[in-house]
Write an enzyme that holds these catalytic residues in place. Sequence first.
Site, PDB file in Angstrom:
ATOM      1  N   SER A  42      -8.585  -6.601  13.291  1.00 56.23           N
ATOM      2  CA  SER A  42      -9.939  -6.862  13.781  1.00 56.23           C
ATOM      3  C   SER A  42     -10.285  -8.295  13.403  1.00 56.23           C
ATOM      4  O   SER A  42     -11.105  -8.560  12.540  1.00 56.23           O
ATOM      5  CB  SER A  42     -10.932  -5.886  13.160  1.00 56.23           C
ATOM      6  OG  SER A  42     -10.968  -6.013  11.759  1.00 56.23           O
ATOM      7  N   HIS A 159      -8.285   0.445  13.042  1.00 57.12           N
ATOM      8  CA  HIS A 159      -7.247   0.762  12.055  1.00 57.12           C
ATOM      9  C   HIS A 159      -6.742   2.199  12.116  1.00 57.12           C
ATOM     10  O   HIS A 159      -5.932   2.624  11.290  1.00 57.12           O
ATOM     11  CB  HIS A 159      -7.757   0.482  10.632  1.00 57.12           C
ATOM     12  CG  HIS A 159      -8.063  -0.967  10.391  1.00 57.12           C
ATOM     13  ND1 HIS A 159      -8.788  -1.403   9.318  1.00 57.12           N
ATOM     14  CD2 HIS A 159      -7.734  -2.077  11.103  1.00 57.12           C
ATOM     15  CE1 HIS A 159      -8.898  -2.716   9.360  1.00 57.12           C
ATOM     16  NE2 HIS A 159      -8.283  -3.151  10.443  1.00 57.12           N
ATOM     17  N   GLN A 167     -15.090   1.096  10.940  1.00 56.11           N
ATOM     18  CA  GLN A 167     -13.673   0.819  10.629  1.00 56.11           C
ATOM     19  C   GLN A 167     -13.242   1.295   9.239  1.00 56.11           C
ATOM     20  O   GLN A 167     -12.123   1.758   9.055  1.00 56.11           O
ATOM     21  CB  GLN A 167     -13.447  -0.691  10.760  1.00 56.11           C
ATOM     22  CG  GLN A 167     -12.049  -1.151  10.446  1.00 56.11           C
ATOM     23  CD  GLN A 167     -11.895  -2.646  10.682  1.00 56.11           C
ATOM     24  OE1 GLN A 167     -11.757  -3.083  11.826  1.00 56.11           O
ATOM     25  NE2 GLN A 167     -11.932  -3.449   9.629  1.00 56.11           N
ATOM     26  N   GLU A 168     -14.162   1.145   8.256  1.00 53.37           N
ATOM     27  CA  GLU A 168     -13.760   1.480   6.882  1.00 53.37           C
ATOM     28  C   GLU A 168     -14.874   2.230   6.156  1.00 53.37           C
ATOM     29  O   GLU A 168     -16.013   1.767   6.101  1.00 53.37           O
ATOM     30  CB  GLU A 168     -13.441   0.190   6.109  1.00 53.37           C
ATOM     31  CG  GLU A 168     -12.239  -0.544   6.687  1.00 53.37           C
ATOM     32  CD  GLU A 168     -12.157  -2.005   6.252  1.00 53.37           C
ATOM     33  OE1 GLU A 168     -12.563  -2.324   5.126  1.00 53.37           O
ATOM     34  OE2 GLU A 168     -11.700  -2.824   7.068  1.00 53.37           O
ATOM     35  N   GLU A 211      -4.726   1.185   6.597  1.00 56.34           N
ATOM     36  CA  GLU A 211      -5.031   0.687   5.253  1.00 56.34           C
ATOM     37  C   GLU A 211      -4.910   1.765   4.182  1.00 56.34           C
ATOM     38  O   GLU A 211      -5.537   1.677   3.117  1.00 56.34           O
ATOM     39  CB  GLU A 211      -6.416   0.053   5.239  1.00 56.34           C
ATOM     40  CG  GLU A 211      -6.494  -1.159   6.172  1.00 56.34           C
ATOM     41  CD  GLU A 211      -7.758  -1.981   6.008  1.00 56.34           C
ATOM     42  OE1 GLU A 211      -8.766  -1.446   5.485  1.00 56.34           O
ATOM     43  OE2 GLU A 211      -7.743  -3.156   6.409  1.00 56.34           O
ATOM     44  N   ASP A 249     -17.271  -0.971   6.197  1.00 60.36           N
ATOM     45  CA  ASP A 249     -17.095  -2.161   7.024  1.00 60.36           C
ATOM     46  C   ASP A 249     -17.245  -1.655   8.452  1.00 60.36           C
ATOM     47  O   ASP A 249     -16.381  -0.927   8.953  1.00 60.36           O
ATOM     48  CB  ASP A 249     -15.712  -2.789   6.812  1.00 60.36           C
ATOM     49  CG  ASP A 249     -15.491  -4.005   7.714  1.00 60.36           C
ATOM     50  OD1 ASP A 249     -16.427  -4.359   8.471  1.00 60.36           O
ATOM     51  OD2 ASP A 249     -14.397  -4.597   7.672  1.00 60.36           O
ATOM     52  N   GLU A 290     -20.467  -4.169   5.405  1.00 62.09           N
ATOM     53  CA  GLU A 290     -19.806  -5.392   5.890  1.00 62.09           C
ATOM     54  C   GLU A 290     -19.903  -5.457   7.413  1.00 62.09           C
ATOM     55  O   GLU A 290     -19.812  -4.420   8.084  1.00 62.09           O
ATOM     56  CB  GLU A 290     -18.341  -5.346   5.437  1.00 62.09           C
ATOM     57  CG  GLU A 290     -17.502  -6.534   5.857  1.00 62.09           C
ATOM     58  CD  GLU A 290     -16.037  -6.341   5.418  1.00 62.09           C
ATOM     59  OE1 GLU A 290     -15.786  -5.670   4.395  1.00 62.09           O
ATOM     60  OE2 GLU A 290     -15.149  -6.835   6.120  1.00 62.09           O
ATOM     61  N   ASP A 315     -17.935 -11.013   7.147  1.00 63.04           N
ATOM     62  CA  ASP A 315     -16.484 -11.194   7.287  1.00 63.04           C
ATOM     63  C   ASP A 315     -16.198 -11.964   8.578  1.00 63.04           C
ATOM     64  O   ASP A 315     -16.032 -13.184   8.561  1.00 63.04           O
ATOM     65  CB  ASP A 315     -15.803  -9.814   7.273  1.00 63.04           C
ATOM     66  CG  ASP A 315     -14.326  -9.880   7.631  1.00 63.04           C
ATOM     67  OD1 ASP A 315     -13.743 -10.972   7.593  1.00 63.04           O
ATOM     68  OD2 ASP A 315     -13.731  -8.830   7.964  1.00 63.04           O
ATOM     69  N   LYS A 340     -10.830 -13.910   2.776  1.00 65.27           N
ATOM     70  CA  LYS A 340      -9.452 -13.620   3.160  1.00 65.27           C
ATOM     71  C   LYS A 340      -8.721 -14.950   3.280  1.00 65.27           C
ATOM     72  O   LYS A 340      -9.089 -15.769   4.138  1.00 65.27           O
ATOM     73  CB  LYS A 340      -9.412 -12.930   4.527  1.00 65.27           C
ATOM     74  CG  LYS A 340     -10.050 -11.535   4.560  1.00 65.27           C
ATOM     75  CD  LYS A 340     -10.299 -11.144   6.006  1.00 65.27           C
ATOM     76  CE  LYS A 340     -10.572  -9.674   6.182  1.00 65.27           C
ATOM     77  NZ  LYS A 340     -11.085  -9.380   7.548  1.00 65.27           N
ATOM     78  N   HIS A 368      -7.822  -7.990   1.327  1.00 69.32           N
ATOM     79  CA  HIS A 368      -6.530  -7.873   2.017  1.00 69.32           C
ATOM     80  C   HIS A 368      -6.751  -7.991   3.529  1.00 69.32           C
ATOM     81  O   HIS A 368      -7.884  -8.166   3.989  1.00 69.32           O
ATOM     82  CB  HIS A 368      -5.908  -6.501   1.713  1.00 69.32           C
ATOM     83  CG  HIS A 368      -6.709  -5.358   2.280  1.00 69.32           C
ATOM     84  ND1 HIS A 368      -6.204  -4.107   2.506  1.00 69.32           N
ATOM     85  CD2 HIS A 368      -8.014  -5.289   2.704  1.00 69.32           C
ATOM     86  CE1 HIS A 368      -7.125  -3.325   3.019  1.00 69.32           C
ATOM     87  NE2 HIS A 368      -8.224  -4.007   3.139  1.00 69.32           N
ATOM     88  N   ARG A 369      -5.688  -7.870   4.316  1.00 70.11           N
ATOM     89  CA  ARG A 369      -5.778  -7.684   5.756  1.00 70.11           C
ATOM     90  C   ARG A 369      -5.224  -6.306   6.075  1.00 70.11           C
ATOM     91  O   ARG A 369      -4.535  -5.698   5.273  1.00 70.11           O
ATOM     92  CB  ARG A 369      -4.952  -8.732   6.522  1.00 70.11           C
ATOM     93  CG  ARG A 369      -5.334 -10.175   6.326  1.00 70.11           C
ATOM     94  CD  ARG A 369      -6.793 -10.483   6.578  1.00 70.11           C
ATOM     95  NE  ARG A 369      -7.339 -10.074   7.846  1.00 70.11           N
ATOM     96  CZ  ARG A 369      -7.811 -10.896   8.770  1.00 70.11           C
ATOM     97  NH1 ARG A 369      -7.760 -12.198   8.586  1.00 70.11           N
ATOM     98  NH2 ARG A 369      -8.364 -10.431   9.886  1.00 70.11           N
ATOM     99  N   SER A 370      -5.503  -5.836   7.290  1.00 67.93           N
ATOM    100  CA  SER A 370      -4.973  -4.505   7.640  1.00 67.93           C
ATOM    101  C   SER A 370      -3.438  -4.553   7.762  1.00 67.93           C
ATOM    102  O   SER A 370      -2.759  -3.568   7.490  1.00 67.93           O
ATOM    103  CB  SER A 370      -5.615  -3.991   8.914  1.00 67.93           C
ATOM    104  OG  SER A 370      -5.551  -4.953   9.936  1.00 67.93           O
ATOM    105  N   LYS A 391     -11.314  -5.781  -2.148  1.00 62.29           N
ATOM    106  CA  LYS A 391     -11.121  -4.758  -1.109  1.00 62.29           C
ATOM    107  C   LYS A 391      -9.649  -4.749  -0.750  1.00 62.29           C
ATOM    108  O   LYS A 391      -9.126  -5.736  -0.226  1.00 62.29           O
ATOM    109  CB  LYS A 391     -11.987  -5.134   0.097  1.00 62.29           C
ATOM    110  CG  LYS A 391     -11.880  -4.157   1.244  1.00 62.29           C
ATOM    111  CD  LYS A 391     -12.894  -4.470   2.310  1.00 62.29           C
ATOM    112  CE  LYS A 391     -12.241  -5.113   3.510  1.00 62.29           C
ATOM    113  NZ  LYS A 391     -12.966  -4.928   4.768  1.00 62.29           N
TER     114      LYS A 391
HETATM  115  C1  2PG Z   1     -11.526  -6.333   7.709  1.00 67.94           C
HETATM  116  C2  2PG Z   1     -10.029  -6.309   7.548  1.00 67.94           C
HETATM  117  C3  2PG Z   1      -9.513  -5.800   6.264  1.00 67.94           C
HETATM  118  P1  2PG Z   1      -8.421  -6.770   9.527  1.00 67.94           P
HETATM  119  O1  2PG Z   1     -12.055  -6.260   8.825  1.00 67.94           O
HETATM  120  O2  2PG Z   1     -12.235  -6.523   6.739  1.00 67.94           O
HETATM  121  O3  2PG Z   1      -9.966  -4.528   5.902  1.00 67.94           O
HETATM  122  O4  2PG Z   1      -9.384  -5.787   8.655  1.00 67.94           O
HETATM  123  O5  2PG Z   1      -7.415  -7.311   8.589  1.00 67.94           O
HETATM  124  O6  2PG Z   1      -7.842  -5.887  10.588  1.00 67.94           O
HETATM  125  O7  2PG Z   1      -9.302  -7.840  10.079  1.00 67.94           O
HETATM  126 MG    MG Z   2     -14.102  -6.716   7.878  1.00 72.85          MG
END
Ligand code: 2PG
Ligand code: MG
Length: 432
Positions: A42, A159, A167-168, A211, A249, A290, A315, A340, A368-370, A391
């Site tokens: 994302s 994800h 998403q989270e 994740e 998130d 987020e 983000d 990130k 992190h990233r997904s 995270k």
């Molecule tokens: C986010 C990230 C990590 P992605 O949106 O915060 O959880 O996802 O790495 O897919 O952007």
């Molecule tokens: Mg995010």
Amino acid sequence: MVKITSIRALEILDSRGNPTLMTKVALSDGTTGVAKVPSGASTGIHEAVELRDGGNRYGGKGVTRAVKNVNTVLAKTMSSVDPLKQKSVDDTLLEADPSKGKGKLGANAILSVSMATAVAAASHLEMELFEYLRKNVISKTAKYQLPVPMSNVINGGAHAGNDLAIQEFMILPVGAKTYPEGVRYLSEVYHTLGTRMIKRHGRMAKHVGDEGGYCGYGLKGTIDAFEEIMGAIEEAGYTPKKDVVLGIDAAASGLFKNGKYAIDGKNLDASELLEFYLELEKTFPLQTVEDPFEEEAFADFAEYMKKTRIQVVTDDLTVSNPEIVHRAIEEKAGNALLLKVNQIGSVTEAIEAATIANKADWGVVVSHRSGETGDTFIADLCVALGTGQLKTGGPARSDRVEKYNRLLEIYDVLDGKCGYPGSDFRTAWRNY
Ligand code: 2PG
Ligand code: MG
């Protein structure tokens, strides 16, 4: 003076089976540093550019061009740089590719060298990476705090293959007294959640998303997911709010189409979505949200900030970019930054973004990233910055767990002599 004697990259796979880079920097005294680059699903439109090959190979996702850029242009340029001066390492990398978003050589190529050089420098100085970054790069004292982990226990959105728009769905073990105790809370709640969901929805509910959180099989929507997690917290013997709080998130850019957000079977405009978040805050111990709105919606973020006292994390809105972070601070579009390293593409710029946020009294969540690897750089970076929040996914699958484990190792290296912010997760880093 110690010198860089070789830089060598190769194409490896990330946790989704897509190509990424692993780069090794070797120094004249024989010490080395290795870094592996993560990749998002994302992604924000203003993120630094991952250079991918296109064509048929690996579905166009190959990184041989980025690998070649490391092994030729960057290896040559870096041979005269002092590896112990991270700022000049990164300045040299940025000079090698002054294009917007580092798209010429690839932000993935550049970041791999930036990180691996820091790892090599720490190794040369016989320092732990977190110690090297804190003392030698960030220039802060050696008082440490470990982060409250924000653990994504149910995956949705981009994800996972389910109907969850968010998403989270995350839990934060704020009642723990130490980081290792926090990890135990996470693991216990995570397993209890899994058992509950399998009981209710059958064995398909055992599967996990990108994740490491459960894939949310059978869950009907946001409220259903929250209720399951609340039930798991209690069943595991913890008290919601006192011991464990919740976070999300929304990654709302992914829900946004024709001016509306598609969530739980409805199409909401920004003000209706805001009401939805405020309602969630009232009903559940939700303390961090987020990307509640899409990635250009500075005004909607600011509106949310006027109406809430919880943590609002930017983000996709800020993409760890110092310039955009300034703008978000000015427009009061949040009170915490998601950091990130690969969104911006160098260690120095990531630290700069965090410093800007810190000066404005924003929180910082290192993330992190997904798409991940076993690389644990972000765990050390988080301790070095002292942000108090990390995270890094569910407490399962080695691409996620390696980071939790690195922090357990750091706790041990520090002999437990480090803070743990608990419910002060957003603000405690003022003291560090
Ligand atoms: C986010 C990230 C990590 P992605 O949106 O915060 O959880 O996802 O790495 O897919 O952007
Ligand atoms: Mg995010």
